[in-house]
Write a protein that holds these residues in place. Structure first.
Motif, PDB file in Angstrom:
ATOM      1  N   ASP A 100       5.437   4.783   1.344  1.00  0.00           N
ATOM      2  CA  ASP A 100       5.260   3.386   1.353  1.00  0.00           C
ATOM      3  C   ASP A 100       5.103   2.488   2.742  1.00  0.00           C
ATOM      4  O   ASP A 100       5.528   3.053   3.569  1.00  0.00           O
ATOM      5  CB  ASP A 100       6.617   2.706   0.596  1.00  0.00           C
ATOM      6  CG  ASP A 100       6.490   2.960  -0.800  1.00  0.00           C
ATOM      7  OD1 ASP A 100       5.670   3.063  -1.668  1.00  0.00           O
ATOM      8  OD2 ASP A 100       7.860   3.220  -1.217  1.00  0.00           O
ATOM      9  N   ILE A 152      -4.808   7.065  -0.721  1.00  0.00           N
ATOM     10  CA  ILE A 152      -4.589   5.747  -0.613  1.00  0.00           C
ATOM     11  C   ILE A 152      -4.541   5.031  -1.943  1.00  0.00           C
ATOM     12  O   ILE A 152      -5.502   5.091  -2.778  1.00  0.00           O
ATOM     13  CB  ILE A 152      -5.447   4.918   0.185  1.00  0.00           C
ATOM     14  CG1 ILE A 152      -5.792   5.478   1.737  1.00  0.00           C
ATOM     15  CG2 ILE A 152      -5.203   3.331   0.298  1.00  0.00           C
ATOM     16  CD1 ILE A 152      -6.650   4.916   2.587  1.00  0.00           C
ATOM     17  N   GLU A 153      -3.415   4.416  -2.178  1.00  0.00           N
ATOM     18  CA  GLU A 153      -3.074   3.757  -3.607  1.00  0.00           C
ATOM     19  C   GLU A 153      -2.660   2.293  -3.162  1.00  0.00           C
ATOM     20  O   GLU A 153      -1.780   1.948  -2.427  1.00  0.00           O
ATOM     21  CB  GLU A 153      -2.116   4.377  -4.361  1.00  0.00           C
ATOM     22  CG  GLU A 153      -1.682   3.910  -5.556  1.00  0.00           C
ATOM     23  CD  GLU A 153      -0.698   4.234  -6.161  1.00  0.00           C
ATOM     24  OE1 GLU A 153       0.538   4.416  -5.893  1.00  0.00           O
ATOM     25  OE2 GLU A 153      -0.912   5.100  -7.315  1.00  0.00           O
ATOM     26  N   LYS A 154      -3.543   1.325  -3.602  1.00  0.00           N
ATOM     27  CA  LYS A 154      -3.087   0.019  -3.151  1.00  0.00           C
ATOM     28  C   LYS A 154      -2.300  -0.854  -4.230  1.00  0.00           C
ATOM     29  O   LYS A 154      -2.393  -0.377  -5.440  1.00  0.00           O
ATOM     30  CB  LYS A 154      -4.487  -0.741  -2.914  1.00  0.00           C
ATOM     31  CG  LYS A 154      -5.082  -0.380  -1.812  1.00  0.00           C
ATOM     32  CD  LYS A 154      -6.365  -1.201  -1.540  1.00  0.00           C
ATOM     33  CE  LYS A 154      -6.995  -0.582  -0.115  1.00  0.00           C
ATOM     34  NZ  LYS A 154      -7.885  -1.676   0.447  1.00  0.00           N
ATOM     35  N   TRP A 187      -4.232   3.571   6.818  1.00  0.00           N
ATOM     36  CA  TRP A 187      -5.474   3.831   6.395  1.00  0.00           C
ATOM     37  C   TRP A 187      -6.311   4.666   7.159  1.00  0.00           C
ATOM     38  O   TRP A 187      -6.981   5.681   6.749  1.00  0.00           O
ATOM     39  CB  TRP A 187      -6.188   2.397   6.085  1.00  0.00           C
ATOM     40  CG  TRP A 187      -7.656   2.599   5.354  1.00  0.00           C
ATOM     41  CD1 TRP A 187      -7.716   2.479   4.094  1.00  0.00           C
ATOM     42  CD2 TRP A 187      -8.923   2.721   6.090  1.00  0.00           C
ATOM     43  NE1 TRP A 187      -9.101   2.749   3.865  1.00  0.00           N
ATOM     44  CE2 TRP A 187      -9.886   2.987   4.910  1.00  0.00           C
ATOM     45  CE3 TRP A 187      -9.490   2.747   7.357  1.00  0.00           C
ATOM     46  CZ2 TRP A 187     -11.195   3.067   4.995  1.00  0.00           C
ATOM     47  CZ3 TRP A 187     -10.600   2.902   7.638  1.00  0.00           C
ATOM     48  CH2 TRP A 187     -11.551   3.140   6.427  1.00  0.00           C
ATOM     49  N   GLU A 219      -0.654  -1.227   7.422  1.00  0.00           N
ATOM     50  CA  GLU A 219      -1.989  -0.917   6.308  1.00  0.00           C
ATOM     51  C   GLU A 219      -2.998  -0.220   7.301  1.00  0.00           C
ATOM     52  O   GLU A 219      -3.497   0.730   6.946  1.00  0.00           O
ATOM     53  CB  GLU A 219      -2.095  -1.809   5.591  1.00  0.00           C
ATOM     54  CG  GLU A 219      -0.995  -2.073   4.434  1.00  0.00           C
ATOM     55  CD  GLU A 219      -1.522  -2.934   3.574  1.00  0.00           C
ATOM     56  OE1 GLU A 219      -2.803  -3.542   3.495  1.00  0.00           O
ATOM     57  OE2 GLU A 219      -0.703  -3.226   2.470  1.00  0.00           O
ATOM     58  N   LYS A 220      -3.120  -0.957   8.415  1.00  0.00           N
ATOM     59  CA  LYS A 220      -4.547  -0.521   9.254  1.00  0.00           C
ATOM     60  C   LYS A 220      -4.510   0.738   9.464  1.00  0.00           C
ATOM     61  O   LYS A 220      -5.274   1.630   9.458  1.00  0.00           O
ATOM     62  CB  LYS A 220      -4.908  -1.705  10.115  1.00  0.00           C
ATOM     63  CG  LYS A 220      -6.611  -1.486  10.695  1.00  0.00           C
ATOM     64  CD  LYS A 220      -6.654  -2.383  11.481  1.00  0.00           C
ATOM     65  CE  LYS A 220      -8.028  -2.271  12.131  1.00  0.00           C
ATOM     66  NZ  LYS A 220      -8.474  -3.404  12.840  1.00  0.00           N
ATOM     67  N   MET A 253       0.708  -1.178  -0.165  1.00  0.00           N
ATOM     68  CA  MET A 253       0.027  -0.029  -0.089  1.00  0.00           C
ATOM     69  C   MET A 253       1.083   1.048   0.013  1.00  0.00           C
ATOM     70  O   MET A 253       1.707   1.094   0.470  1.00  0.00           O
ATOM     71  CB  MET A 253      -0.798  -0.154   1.199  1.00  0.00           C
ATOM     72  CG  MET A 253      -1.761   1.143   1.385  1.00  0.00           C
ATOM     73  SD  MET A 253      -2.675   0.837   3.050  1.00  0.00           S
ATOM     74  CE  MET A 253      -2.928   2.457   3.471  1.00  0.00           C
ATOM     75  N   ARG A 254       0.307   2.257  -0.559  1.00  0.00           N
ATOM     76  CA  ARG A 254       1.165   3.477  -0.775  1.00  0.00           C
ATOM     77  C   ARG A 254       0.103   4.762  -0.294  1.00  0.00           C
ATOM     78  O   ARG A 254      -0.975   4.617  -0.721  1.00  0.00           O
ATOM     79  CB  ARG A 254       1.907   3.652  -2.137  1.00  0.00           C
ATOM     80  CG  ARG A 254       2.672   4.888  -2.321  1.00  0.00           C
ATOM     81  CD  ARG A 254       3.032   4.658  -3.626  1.00  0.00           C
ATOM     82  NE  ARG A 254       3.974   5.952  -4.114  1.00  0.00           N
ATOM     83  CZ  ARG A 254       5.110   5.659  -3.885  1.00  0.00           C
ATOM     84  NH1 ARG A 254       5.939   4.639  -3.411  1.00  0.00           N
ATOM     85  NH2 ARG A 254       6.069   6.926  -4.176  1.00  0.00           N
ATOM     86  N   ILE A 255       0.662   5.884   0.187  1.00  0.00           N
ATOM     87  CA  ILE A 255      -0.184   6.834   0.547  1.00  0.00           C
ATOM     88  C   ILE A 255       0.493   7.992  -0.226  1.00  0.00           C
ATOM     89  O   ILE A 255       1.484   8.255  -0.254  1.00  0.00           O
ATOM     90  CB  ILE A 255       0.020   7.227   1.979  1.00  0.00           C
ATOM     91  CG1 ILE A 255      -0.364   6.001   3.001  1.00  0.00           C
ATOM     92  CG2 ILE A 255      -0.801   8.611   2.411  1.00  0.00           C
ATOM     93  CD1 ILE A 255      -1.915   5.704   3.188  1.00  0.00           C
ATOM     94  N   PRO A 312       2.833  -3.985   5.133  1.00  0.00           N
ATOM     95  CA  PRO A 312       1.493  -4.734   5.201  1.00  0.00           C
ATOM     96  C   PRO A 312       1.093  -4.720   6.908  1.00  0.00           C
ATOM     97  O   PRO A 312       0.034  -4.491   7.097  1.00  0.00           O
ATOM     98  CB  PRO A 312       1.679  -6.068   4.829  1.00  0.00           C
ATOM     99  CG  PRO A 312       2.715  -6.021   3.643  1.00  0.00           C
ATOM    100  CD  PRO A 312       3.621  -4.805   4.315  1.00  0.00           C
TER     101      PRO A 312
END
Length: 63
Positions: free
Chosen positions: A38, A61-63, A48, A44-45, A1-3, A41
Motif C-alpha cells: 500500500d 500498479i493498481e489504482k 510508480w 506514489e511517484k 495506490m497499491r503495488i 499519496p
C-alpha cells in the motif's frame, strides 16, 4: 495506490529498490519480498517509477 507483487517473476535486479528503497523491501538474496504494498499519496511517484523500472514486470500498479 497499491503495488501488486508477483514474486515468482522477480529476477533480483533490484531496480525497484534502487528507485525507492523506503517502499520496496528485498530479501537477503536481493529478491522482492512477497506481499502487496500500500503506497501513500506522497510516495506514489517514487513507487510508480520503481514498479515501472522492473524489466520482468513483477510489480503491477493498481489504482
Amino acid at each position: 495506490m497499491r503495488i501488486l507483487v508477483h514474486k515468482e517473476k522477480c529476477q533480483g535486479h533490484a531496480r525497484c529498490w534502487s528507485m525507492a528503497p523506503d517502499i520496496f523491501d528485498l530479501d537477503d538474496e536481493g529478491y522482492i519480498v512477497a506481499g502487496d504494498i500500500d503506497v501513500t499519496p506522497d510516495d506514489e511517484k517514487k513507487a510508480w517509477r520503481g514498479a515501472k523500472s522492473c524489466p520482468e514486470r513483477a510489480l503491477e500498479i493498481e489504482k
